[in-house]
Scaffold this motif. Structure first.
Motif, short mmCIF file in Angstrom:
data_model
loop_
_atom_site.label_atom_id
_atom_site.label_comp_id
_atom_site.label_asym_id
_atom_site.label_seq_id
_atom_site.Cartn_x
_atom_site.Cartn_y
_atom_site.Cartn_z
N ALA A 157 0.83 -1.21 0.00
CA ALA A 157 0.00 0.00 0.00
C ALA A 157 0.86 1.26 0.00
CB ALA A 157 -0.93 0.00 1.21
N ALA A 158 1.98 1.23 0.72
CA ALA A 158 2.87 2.40 0.76
C ALA A 158 3.51 2.66 -0.60
CB ALA A 158 3.95 2.21 1.83
N CYS A 159 3.91 1.60 -1.29
CA CYS A 159 4.49 1.77 -2.64
C CYS A 159 3.44 2.31 -3.60
CB CYS A 159 5.09 0.46 -3.14
SG CYS A 159 6.62 0.01 -2.27
N ARG A 160 2.22 1.82 -3.51
CA ARG A 160 1.14 2.34 -4.34
C ARG A 160 0.87 3.81 -4.02
NH1 ARG A 160 -3.79 -0.84 -3.51
NH2 ARG A 160 -4.64 0.98 -4.51
N ALA A 161 0.91 4.17 -2.74
CA ALA A 161 0.68 5.55 -2.33
C ALA A 161 1.77 6.47 -2.91
CB ALA A 161 0.64 5.66 -0.81
N PHE A 162 3.01 6.00 -2.92
CA PHE A 162 4.10 6.78 -3.52
C PHE A 162 3.80 7.01 -5.01
CE2 PHE A 162 8.06 7.13 -5.87
CZ PHE A 162 8.71 8.14 -5.18
#
Length: 130
Positions: free
Chosen positions: A85-90
């Motif tokens: 989810a953090a990579c997608r948010a980036f």
């Protein structure tokens, strides 16, 4: 091996929090650093079972508050799902990273952690209606 000083900052550069992530390679991609950071946050949360999660992105089922993300009951967070989810948010520009005096543009960009690498994370607030 290197370590990284990770800093969460406001848009004006004011530090919100900071900590050191040890035992990293001298050069690491943004993706790897985000994943390691998030897994460390999740491991800390799951070990303490606090009701507030202080992390880069909002976990599924959590409610955002000014103090962090309030988790329901005694919920545990899945570290792999949170890292994804953090990579997608980036990729969606939910936050930016600054390293070595420049903005990190891509998850595959290398970050040099030699010389005490500091990496700033700045959450971006979406505009109303946009």
């Amino acid at each position: 091996m290197a370590e990284a000083l990770l800093r969460d900052e406001t848009m004006t550069g004011r530090e919100i929090t900071s900590w050191v992530l040890p035992d990293l390679p001298d050069r690491i991609t943004a993706r790897e650093l985000i994943r390691l950071r998030v897994r460390a946050e999740v491991a800390r949360f799951n070990a303490t079972r606090d009701e507030m999660f202080h992390g880069l992105v909002q976990p599924s089922g959590a409610t955002e508050t000014p103090q962090g993300f309030r988790m329901p009951g005694s919920a545990r967070i899945d570290g792999e799902a949170q890292a994804y989810a953090a990579c997608r948010a980036f990729d969606r520009n939910a936050f930016i990273m600054l390293a070595g005096g420049r903005q990190v543009e891509d998850l595959d960009d290398p970050i040099d952690l030699r010389n005490g690498g500091a990496v700033a994370f700045i959450r971006l607030i979406p505009l109303v209606g946009g």
